[in-house]
Motif scaffolding. Structure first.
Motif, PDB file in Angstrom:
ATOM      1  N   LEU A 139      35.875  46.352  39.506  1.00  0.00           N
ATOM      2  CA  LEU A 139      37.234  45.753  39.275  1.00  0.00           C
ATOM      3  C   LEU A 139      37.307  44.510  40.407  1.00  0.00           C
ATOM      4  CD1 LEU A 139      40.104  45.959  37.814  1.00  0.00           C
ATOM      5  CD2 LEU A 139      40.777  47.290  39.869  1.00  0.00           C
ATOM      6  N   THR A 140      37.586  43.318  39.666  1.00  0.00           N
ATOM      7  CA  THR A 140      37.370  42.137  40.712  1.00  0.00           C
ATOM      8  C   THR A 140      38.795  41.384  40.711  1.00  0.00           C
ATOM      9  OG1 THR A 140      36.603  40.749  38.790  1.00  0.00           O
ATOM     10  CG2 THR A 140      34.880  41.712  40.351  1.00  0.00           C
ATOM     11  N   GLU A 141      39.726  41.769  39.816  1.00  0.00           N
ATOM     12  CA  GLU A 141      40.979  41.177  39.853  1.00  0.00           C
ATOM     13  C   GLU A 141      41.917  42.244  39.257  1.00  0.00           C
ATOM     14  OE1 GLU A 141      41.098  38.262  35.984  1.00  0.00           O
ATOM     15  OE2 GLU A 141      40.489  37.676  37.786  1.00  0.00           O
ATOM     16  N   THR A 142      43.257  42.046  39.336  1.00  0.00           N
ATOM     17  CA  THR A 142      44.412  42.967  38.835  1.00  0.00           C
ATOM     18  C   THR A 142      45.706  42.406  39.207  1.00  0.00           C
ATOM     19  OG1 THR A 142      44.942  45.273  38.510  1.00  0.00           O
ATOM     20  CG2 THR A 142      44.379  44.540  40.870  1.00  0.00           C
ATOM     21  N   THR A 143      46.712  42.759  38.506  1.00  0.00           N
ATOM     22  CA  THR A 143      48.118  42.505  38.847  1.00  0.00           C
ATOM     23  C   THR A 143      48.445  43.748  39.701  1.00  0.00           C
ATOM     24  OG1 THR A 143      49.058  43.297  36.767  1.00  0.00           O
ATOM     25  CG2 THR A 143      48.746  41.297  37.156  1.00  0.00           C
ATOM     26  N   LEU A 144      49.387  43.852  40.364  1.00  0.00           N
ATOM     27  CA  LEU A 144      49.933  45.308  41.010  1.00  0.00           C
ATOM     28  C   LEU A 144      50.367  46.155  40.115  1.00  0.00           C
ATOM     29  CD1 LEU A 144      50.131  46.487  43.812  1.00  0.00           C
ATOM     30  CD2 LEU A 144      52.707  45.797  43.759  1.00  0.00           C
TER      31      LEU A 144
END
Length: 293
Positions: A139-144
């Motif tokens: 996982l490199t990016e996400t929203t909270l």
């Protein structure tokens, strides 16, 4: 000018703040400002901070005293006074993990041109155990919100761009109440931005017996308008259909506690709110019972 502001809301935490201070002193990178927002403490917090300000530190220490108004109001004051590119909140009973500033700034250098709102990293307890769950492999990016909707758990540390977090409304203040969910601003940011994932522990947390997480039942009763406000935001930007129902039931309960007779007409989900009244009434009884214990 420093790149990062570490801000610490403090209310009668003179007994734990030295641990936070030592963790800042022990960082291998001092490209930060420490901003303490004293939320009306009656202990010797101000004397402690003055002593530290007069010591030879490799970082600037700023101190602001305000009337007691709750954690969200301390965050409002902090954001009004931060002028660095990034900011992160480290609570007054927590400590920065080893090399946390280096980890944050090195990650930011690698991703700052990709349009992220900031960074999301891991919290651990004082023994180094990750709070809740870590990040999935790769996982490199996400929203909270997206992290939790996908099965994530436990507090995580958000490091936000100051220009981004200040482009959204401040936390509302309800007279006589001292709680609004800090996630309010984070939920709004989630609608427009993503966070770069830093799969490293940057904060060690110590949940105090007199902290918000231990007194939440009483807080429901003391700050019902703040909770009702937050539940309306959650219904507008739901994590899932199931969670939307839960938030609606809580909205009904908080509105009952606030004695707000117009809560159905003010709801963003009027039919669901109407259908949730029986469960909300039962939840109110349960909350009052738990708050008395």
């Amino acid at each position: 000018m420093a790149t990062l502001t570490v801000f610490t809301p403090a209310y009668n935490r003179a007994h734990t703040l030295p641990r936070t201070y030592e963790s800042l002193k022990n960082q291998d990178c001092h490209d930060f400002v420490w901003l303490i927002v004293d939320d009306g403490s009656s202990d010797n917090t101000s004397e402690l901070v003055r002593k530290w300000q007069n010591a030879e530190n490799e970082f600037q220490i700023r101190y602001i005293h305000k009337e007691n108004g709750g954690m969200h109001t301390a965050h409002n004051v902090a954001y009004e006074n931060i002028d660095t590119e990034l900011n992160v909140c480290i609570d007054s009973d927590d400590m920065l993990a080893e090399n946390a500033v280096s980890l944050i700034l090195n990650k930011w250098k690698a991703v700052k041109d990709k349009g992220y709102a900031g960074i999301i990293a891991l919290d651990a307890d004082m023994e180094g155990n990750i709070i809740g769950k870590g990040f999935p492999d790769g996982l490199t990016e996400t929203t909270l919100m997206g992290y939790y909707a996908a099965g994530g758990a436990g507090d995580k540390k958000q490091i936000y761009r100051t220009d981004v977090i200040n482009s959204y409304p401040p936390y509302p203040v309800f007279e006589g109440e001292k709680y609004v969910a800090l996630a309010y601003k984070y939920r709004l940011i989630d609608q427009d931005y993503r966070l770069a994932v830093l799969n490293e522990v940057v904060c060690n947390v110590d949940y105090q017996e007199d902290g918000h997480s231990h007194g939440m039942w009483k807080e429901y009763v003391r700050s019902p308008r703040g909770f009702a406000f937050w539940r309306k935001v959650c219904m507008q930007y739901p994590e899932s259909p199931k969670r939307k129902l839960v938030d609606c039931v809580h909205y009904v309960s908080s509105s009952i506690l606030a004695k707000d007779r117009k809560f159905i007409s003010q709801s963003p989900c009027k039919l669901l709110t109407l259908l949730s009244v029986p469960l909300g009434a039962l939840l109110t009884v349960y909350i009052k019972k738990k708050a008395r214990n």
